[in-house]
Design a protein around this motif. Structure first.
Motif, short mmCIF file in Angstrom:
data_model
loop_
_atom_site.label_atom_id
_atom_site.label_comp_id
_atom_site.label_asym_id
_atom_site.label_seq_id
_atom_site.Cartn_x
_atom_site.Cartn_y
_atom_site.Cartn_z
N HIS A 88 1.64 2.27 -3.59
CA HIS A 88 0.36 2.64 -4.21
C HIS A 88 -0.10 4.02 -3.72
CE1 HIS A 88 -3.76 2.31 -5.66
NE2 HIS A 88 -4.20 2.44 -4.42
N SER A 89 0.13 4.29 -2.46
CA SER A 89 -0.34 5.55 -1.87
C SER A 89 0.34 6.76 -2.48
CB SER A 89 -0.07 5.54 -0.36
OG SER A 89 -0.76 4.50 0.27
N TYR A 101 0.82 -1.21 0.00
CA TYR A 101 0.00 0.00 0.00
C TYR A 101 0.86 1.27 0.00
CZ TYR A 101 0.86 0.35 5.05
OH TYR A 101 1.45 0.45 6.28
N GLU A 124 -5.11 12.58 -0.55
CA GLU A 124 -5.37 11.21 -1.00
C GLU A 124 -4.19 10.29 -0.69
OE1 GLU A 124 -7.50 7.99 -2.67
OE2 GLU A 124 -8.06 9.90 -1.72
N ALA A 184 -0.96 8.70 -5.62
CA ALA A 184 -2.19 9.50 -5.60
C ALA A 184 -1.92 10.93 -6.06
CB ALA A 184 -2.79 9.49 -4.20
N ARG A 235 -4.74 9.47 2.92
CA ARG A 235 -5.90 8.59 3.09
C ARG A 235 -5.54 7.15 2.68
NH1 ARG A 235 -9.50 5.89 0.74
NH2 ARG A 235 -8.87 6.46 -1.37
N ARG A 236 -4.90 7.02 1.52
CA ARG A 236 -4.53 5.68 1.05
C ARG A 236 -3.53 5.01 2.00
NH1 ARG A 236 -3.32 5.91 -5.47
NH2 ARG A 236 -5.38 6.69 -6.14
N THR A 238 -5.35 4.08 5.30
CA THR A 238 -6.32 3.01 5.02
C THR A 238 -5.58 1.70 4.78
OG1 THR A 238 -7.94 4.56 4.10
CG2 THR A 238 -8.17 2.25 3.48
N GLY A 239 -4.50 1.77 3.99
CA GLY A 239 -3.70 0.58 3.74
C GLY A 239 -3.13 0.00 5.02
#
Length: 197
Positions: free
Chosen positions: A74-75, A71, A83, A78, A86-87, A90-91
């Motif tokens: 990936h984060s 994650y 974002e 954004a 948030r990612r 959340t991850g």
């Protein structure tokens, strides 16, 4: 030239089984008996394949970073700082509360409970956590250049803030907090970021 004997085990299975042991018990809390029972390999085979318990652990952490911690990369892809955060959080929440894995974070819990005998292992985990902080710092510096992050915010401090929140999430998960509870914390954290006017 003679070839060595081929491996007689499924590497993915062994690494995942060992990952669950190390993740649940920590590096020093995981015995060779635990690892042998989980992987189906006798201690001699583990040493022959990985060199040592530390060698197995290093490959397990590589796997963890590529899977449970994926994650992170990936984060930072954004489009906005909000974002990204948030990612990331959340991850962290989802990874720390997986249905088929122990609660918490291997990088956090593993680094906190290594003694002098496992100093190199602890340092490796610390270095990997620092790499996450560097990844976020670089992303926030880019955001500052594109005016998505206020000029009066130090990207390194913002990155440490997010990493500290993620590590706190991992500790909460290891203490029994549910994914639903952790996602509510994420929502609260990103609703109004502390450096926004």
């Amino acid at each position: 030239m003679a070839r060595g004997r081929p491996r007689e085990f499924d590497l993915d299975h062994v690494l995942q089984a060992a990952l669950n042991v190390f993740w649940g018990k920590g590096y020093e809390g995981s015995t060779m008996a635990d690892l042998s029972a989980a992987t189906g390999l006798n201690p001699g085979s583990i040493y022959a394949a990985f060199g040592s318990k530390a060698g197995l652990f290093k490959q397990v952490v590589d796997r963890y970073v590529a899977t449970a911690f994926s994650y992170g990369s990936h984060s930072v892809e954004a489009d906005s700082v909000r974002e990204v955060i948030r990612r990331w959080l959340t991850g962290a929440s989802e990874s720390a509360t997986g249905e088929t894995t122990p609660a918490g974070c291997l990088l956090v819990q593993g680094a906190l409970v290594t003694g002098d005998a496992a100093r190199e292992v602890g340092q490796d985990l610390t270095d990997r956590r620092k790499a996450a902080w560097v990844m976020l710092t670089e992303r926030f510096a880019q955001a500052q250049q594109s005016c998505d992050l206020s000029a009066d915010v130090e990207p390194r401090v913002a990155a440490r803030y997010v990493v500290a929140l993620a590590e706190g999430i991992a500790v909460e998960a290891a203490s029994g907090a549910s994914r639903e509870t952790l996602l509510k914390l994420v929502d609260l954290a990103v609703r109004r970021l502390p450096w926004e006017a």
